[in-house]
Design a protein around this motif. Structure first.
Motif: not given
Ligand code: 0WD
Length: 254
Positions: A66, A155, A193
């Motif tokens: 952002s 969702y 996650t």
């Molecule tokens: O079931 C699931 N976990 C699924 C996830 C199923 C299918 C798709 N996804 C997608 C998610 O929507 C996302 O696009 O996979 C992607 C990764 O998600 P993840 O691995 O499940 O989640 P996580 O380990 O939390 O990583 C996502 C990260 C954020 O972690 P947090 O917990 O803080 O939200 O996205 C990053 C952050 O590290 N993030 C950002 N990075 C840069 N700038 C920002 C930002 N503003 N906001 C969040």
């Protein structure tokens, strides 16, 4: 060593449970060199040992998508470290909690704008800003979910964001194809996650998917990682604009 000689950047590792970590690990195992990014200071310390483990060393950069100035600084750091890069992983999504449970009709414009900015627009911005340092045949990968295609309980706002993300992948793929750049998404099955913890009744989603997917198992970050590595590698050199399901087959069920 399918990724030998390839260099890239991975955005979206929050911890070792992150899908992006699974992709990074698979790329490392196949010989890739990488840089990874962290969202803010809260994550910096946690990510230092992960960067070490992935062989990134000091190639650990801040990037809150952002903040446009952080994306520009990321490009400068990558250019200094690598010159050109061959792959980009965008594994980032965010929606305020009010958008992930309750009545869909009550979602505020503020929540909507934040979700679209961080989960969708960031893919366009990252791709555009990194384009000057992308090599010929570079590959860009993002992460989606079936809730962007069909209704999934709770969702809500993220479903709308994923629908927009999937179309963004297709329009980017068409636009950047002439530059030799491929853009794809993996639509992954649910995985526990940090981000998933924000979704209302996520445990039920896991149970439901396991029971109804043809393979009768939930997917792992290792499985998504291997498929992601394929899409980043030259093995998929004729694949672009694709939404590739890694969901145990759940999406084929009526
Ligand atoms: O079931 C699931 N976990 C699924 C996830 C199923 C299918 C798709 N996804 C997608 C998610 O929507 C996302 O696009 O996979 C992607 C990764 O998600 P993840 O691995 O499940 O989640 P996580 O380990 O939390 O990583 C996502 C990260 C954020 O972690 P947090 O917990 O803080 O939200 O996205 C990053 C952050 O590290 N993030 C950002 N990075 C840069 N700038 C920002 C930002 N503003 N906001 C969040």
């Amino acid at each position: 060593m399918i990724m030998k000689g390839k260099k890239g950047v991975i955005l979206g590792i929050a911890n070792k449970k992150s899908i992006a970590y699974g992709i990074a690990k698979a790329c490392q195992e196949q010989g890739a060199e990488m840089a990874i990014t962290f969202l803010n200071e809260r994550f910096e310390q946690k990510l230092a040992p992960i960067a070490e483990d992935l062989g990134c060393g000091a190639r650990l950069y801040p990037c809150d998508v952002s903040r446009p100035e952080e994306i520009t600084a990321l490009r400068e750091s990558l250019e200094k470290d690598f010159g050109q890069i061959d792959f980009v992983v965008h594994s980032i999504a965010f929606a305020p909690k009010e958008g992930l449970s309750g009545r869909f009709v009550d979602i505020s414009k503020e929540a909507f704008d934040v979700a679209m900015d961080i989960s969708v627009y960031s893919l366009i911005e990252i791709t555009r800003e990194l384009k000057p340092i992308l090599s010929d045949n570079a590959s860009v990968l993002t992460l989606s979910y079936y809730g962007g295609e069909k209704y999934i309980p709770n969702y809500n706002l993220m479903g709308v964001a994923k629908a927009a993300l999937e179309m963004t992948v297709k329009y980017l793929a068409e636009d950047l194809g002439r530059d030799g750049i491929r853009v794809n998404a993996i639509s992954a099955g649910p995985i526990k996650t940090l981000a998933a913890a924000g979704i209302g009744d996520f445990a039920f989603m896991l149970k439901w998917n396991k029971a109804h997917a043809p393979l009768k198992e939930n997917v792992t970050i290792e499985q998504v990682g291997n498929s992601g590595m394929y899409l980043l590698s030259d093995l998929s050199s004729a694949v672009t604009g694709e939404i590739h399901y890694v969901d145990g087959g759940y999406n084929i069920m009526g």
